[in-house]
Scaffold this active site. Structure first.
Site: not given
Lengths: 235, 235
Positions: B86-88
């Site tokens: 995941a990357d925010t």
């Protein structure tokens, strides 16, 4: 109006939170605020049918919670400067859901919310006692306080919940002490596809709105006022 | 499609979270999920200008994080069944904000977000390695996995932030390890007047959407399937 730090707005004031909700306490603590918790003895027992809409019920309950605590603390040597009461309800199709009575009740509430949009409404009462000016026995408790009363509404849309999910969630015990039978900040966060509104309001306390209301109550603690010119803190 | 428990979807599977984010770990742990954390060595260093829009950047970064972990775990005796990357990011007026480099950078980011609406975007990659079927050395790492790639966007509107609030918040240290220099679940929750979208996505992991994607990946673990007829868990 620019948002100022909550700690600055309430610096030097005796602040009482008239609520036993651990979520509200956590939210205010995380802001670095010094405050006391004095849970209200007021029962959430108002006749819902006499309110035109759910927000009015939440506001009135919040007000009566705060006034009950105020009446107990009015004889303190250093009475509170600010008392904050709050009441959170869930409303779906005009029907108010509070805390479930038991697991069966929690299951029924969650079935009702499954696949639907509902509202999380928190009524908040901010009381500023005027006791220092009039110390006689109160006839009308409301005449003794300055009251800011408001509510915040966050819309929440649930996924359609499968039977295994409903059962697992109810069995976890998490729903039992929460309005609408779920906690968005914990396991219940999985149930919601979408929220619209104040983030913390969905968890039980509309922090951002509260800070803005407090800034209106204490306008002389604005961002432009240097520390040296701030009014002396009451003792 | 009805939402099923995350634990049921992933029961008996070796699940790896390719992220060191404590928020993501907390969210998944709170669901009762058993999983391992293997932080990715992939640096968030892609050239932002080559992506048509911020979500594509977040998706590609999430994918490369997960693939990097997959490449390290492929020789394990019991390789993972599912790897989640995941990357925010925070995007404002098309500009991508990641974690601030230092307090000055955090201050600049927060000034930029003050009084504005922005997007919190999390790209998520769910990898299912196909290693059990083809064990030769990989040429194209993507050819060795089944990939679900998606993103979730939550809109957040900030109050106008006063100078004292900005300084106090930056000094608290909270902004330093967070995309966009704030954490909505902590002190930063005070800054936002409104959110619109997935609740947990605003904190860094779109849990509800993830469960729905996993249900599409593992359709035979639906709510109607009795336990006795569930496929055997891989060993």
């Amino acid at each position: 109006m620019e948002l100022v730090p909550l700690t600055r707005l309430l610096q030097g004031k005796r602040v009482v939170l008239a609520s036993s909700s651990p979520r509200r306490r956590d939210i205010l603590s995380s802001m670095g605020l010094q405050f006391e918790v004095v849970p209200s003895h007021f029962q959430e027992s108002l006749e819902k049918a006499r309110f035109p809409a759910p927000p009015e019920y939440a506001r009135e309950t919040a007000k009566l919670k705060a006034l009950e605590v105020a009446s107990r603390l009015r004889r303190d040597l250093h009475p509170p400067d600010v008392i904050i009461g709050a009441d959170t309800i869930v409303a779906v199709d005009g029907v108010i859901l509070e805390k479930p009575k038991d697991k069966d009740d929690a299951y029924r509430m969650l079935r009702r919310l499954s696949g639907q949009q509902h509202s999380v409404i928190t009524g908040v009462a901010i009381l500023r006692p005027l006791w220092r000016r009039q110390l006689q026995e109160p006839r009308d408790p409301e005449a003794e306080v300055e009251l800011s009363l408001f509510h915040e509404e966050t819309r929440v849309t649930f996924s359609r919940l499968s039977e295994p999910l409903l059962c697992e969630y109810v069995e976890s015990g998490e729903p039992l002490d929460k309005a609408g039978a779920y906690g968005l900040q914990a396991r219940g966060g999985a149930l919601a596809e979408r929220v619209e509104g104040d983030f913390f309001n969905a968890v039980g306390f509309p922090l951002n709105r509260c800070i803005r209301e407090l800034a209106a109550i204490f306008p002389d603690v604005g961002p432009q006022v240097p520390v040296s010119q701030r009014p002396a803190t009451p003792q």
